[in-house]
Design an enzyme around this catalytic site. Structure first.
Site, PDB file in Angstrom:
ATOM      1  N   SER A  31       0.812  -1.214   0.000  1.00 18.77           N
ATOM      2  CA  SER A  31       0.000   0.000   0.000  1.00 18.77           C
ATOM      3  C   SER A  31       0.849   1.270   0.000  1.00 18.77           C
ATOM      4  CB  SER A  31      -0.939   0.004   1.213  1.00 18.77           C
ATOM      5  OG  SER A  31      -0.198  -0.118   2.420  1.00 18.77           O
ATOM      6  N   ASP A  79      -2.912   6.342  12.096  1.00 20.20           N
ATOM      7  CA  ASP A  79      -2.135   5.700  11.035  1.00 20.20           C
ATOM      8  C   ASP A  79      -0.815   6.453  10.893  1.00 20.20           C
ATOM      9  OD1 ASP A  79      -0.977   4.781   8.708  1.00 20.20           O
ATOM     10  OD2 ASP A  79      -2.781   4.982   7.470  1.00 20.20           O
ATOM     11  N   HIS A 123       1.204   5.194   6.606  1.00 15.95           N
ATOM     12  CA  HIS A 123       0.993   5.769   5.276  1.00 15.95           C
ATOM     13  C   HIS A 123       1.260   7.275   5.299  1.00 15.95           C
ATOM     14  CE1 HIS A 123      -1.383   1.984   5.381  1.00 15.95           C
ATOM     15  NE2 HIS A 123      -0.874   1.852   4.174  1.00 15.95           N
TER      16      HIS A 123
END
Length: 449
Positions: free
Chosen positions: A177, A424, A427
């Site tokens: 990702s 998070d 990312h």
């Protein structure tokens, strides 16, 4: 012209500034370079500029108002014409150590005039996982930082130039990702050069997503393979598993989708972050497979050996350009940068300023495994570069989505009471850090093509 027979015997080393004072300087003299010089001179001067790559022809004033007749005769014999007050000499650039620009060593500079390179809401391909402003982030300063290498500047990203370089070619991002985030960043960057939506399209077929710039016959693709080799996490949507299993000797299922690419961009790190990995010898469908737990780094080495063997045999050594993006750092322990113990990237708004900061989330041993694999491929004629984006990204603790992203699962009461628990810190918000990765990738692509 080289006036070797005309120089007197003195040699001196002076700084560029002093040389300018003594021998004319300014835009027409060696003094304008401001570097260490070795100078020989009498009626003419030769300068050896240490550590510079460029060549130039300069005018240098004579250091003596008169020259002996023997010297004049020598000049004539050497074929060098004299002038009344100035003499044209060639400045020979002799590098003691040839040093190219290192894009990966530098600092972040706040630049709200030329950044961001695009706007979040104007990118048609933006992911809800990365659209931090859309999901409530009000502080947008993370969008305005420009990476400045110490001794040069990154080329300004030009979408049209990139697409011309990709005309009739295929660029494929392969990985997890984080690599998908870099791919989305690239689409946001190039979209500006194709405002007519009828001249571009996107399609997804399983693990392969394809963006096509029709007018250029250029493809920019992403292929989901978080561990590069086959694993039980290969489904691009349903890949969360309790026990991760890899087939470290099997890659063909993935590689057949990208072997013909002109440019390949790989990454694989985050999904290996566990002490041990379960390795399968055999297929997932067979009841006769052999399973064995191995130390993570050993499994990583096995997977990269399979990956590199495939590349060596199957890609076109003269045509295919290969890049490996080094590990993308995480920011899960704020005490490592002077923050409170037990917190993470949540509520961070400024980059880390400590030079060469390196957090515990980045494993140097894995970097060494990658570098060894790349060196081995390079020795066999494969065109590969490791783009070491780890250090420059280490500084950007404030650039993660934190809580400002779409949540795929309902939040628990405990998470709602303590937002940092679901932040998070893996990312990156877009626009943001992955745009810089792509600026560096762009510099390499255009210099090669």
């Amino acid at each position: 012209m080289f006036l070797s027979n005309y120089y007197s015997n003195f040699i001196e080393e002076v700084s560029g500034e002093n040389f300018g004072d003594k021998y004319g300087g300014g835009s027409g003299g060696c003094g304008s370079f401001g570097v260490r010089l070795q100078c020989w001179g009498n009626s003419g001067v030769r300068c050896s500029v240490v550590g510079q790559w460029q060549k130039a022809v300069v005018w240098v004033e004579e250091t003596s108002s008169s020259t002996s007749s023997s010297s004049q005769n020598q000049v004539a014999e050497d074929g060098v014409s004299s002038r009344e007050s100035i003499e044209e000499v060639e400045m020979i650039i002799e590098e003691e150590e040839e040093e190219e620009c290192d894009y990966f060593k530098g600092k972040w500079v706040y630049d709200n005039e030329s950044y961001p390179l695009y706007k979040e809401k104007e990118c048609s391909f933006m992911s809800d996982q990365l659209a931090c402003h859309k999901f409530g982030r009000e502080d947008l300063s993370y969008q305005f930082w420009r990476w400045q290498p110490h001794h040069c500047r990154l080329p300004r990203f030009n979408a049209t130039t990139l697409l011309e370089s990709l005309r009739n070619k295929r660029l494929v991002f392969v990985g997890d990702s984080l690599n998908r985030g870099q791919w989305i960043s690239m689409l946001c960057l190039v979209e500006q050069a194709i405002p007519n939506t009828s001249l571009r399209f996107m399609q997804t077929n399983g693990s392969l997503s394809t963006f096509k710039a029709i007018g250029y016959n250029a493809s920019i693709d992403f292929y989901w393979a978080p561990l590069l080799v086959e694993s039980n996490s290969d489904d691009p949507i349903n890949h969360r598993v309790t026990e991760r299993i890899v087939r470290t000797q099997a890659i063909e299922k993935h590689a057949r989708y990208w072997t013909d690419a002109d440019i390949l961009v790989f990454d694989s790190y985050l999904w290996w972050r566990r002490p041990r990995m379960k390795v399968l010898w055999g297929s997932f469908e067979s009841q006769e497979g052999i399973y064995k737990e191995v130390e993570m780094l050993k499994g990583y080495e096995m997977a990269l050996r399979t990956w590199s063997d495939w590349l060596e045999i199957h890609v076109n050594h003269s045509k295919t350009q290969i890049f490996w993006m080094s590990m993308s750092p995480t920011h899960e322990r704020s005490e490592e940068w002077g923050g409170p113990t037990g917190s993470n990237c949540y509520n961070e708004t400024q980059p880390i300023t400590t030079r060469d900061y390196w957090g515990s989330g980045s494993d140097p041993n894995m970097i060494r495994v990658v570098q060894a694999a790349a060196d081995n491929l390079r020795s066999k004629g494969v065109n590969i570069n490791v783009l070491n984006i780890t250090q420059l990204s280490e500084y950007r603790k404030e650039a993660h989505p934190s809580i400002h992203r779409k949540q795929w699962d309902p939040l628990t009461k405990e998470q709602l009471a303590n937002p940092s628990r679901f932040a998070d810190c893996f990312h990156w918000c877009l626009p943001g850090v992955p745009d810089t990765w792509n600026e560096i990738l762009y510099a390499y692509i255009i210099s090669f093509l």
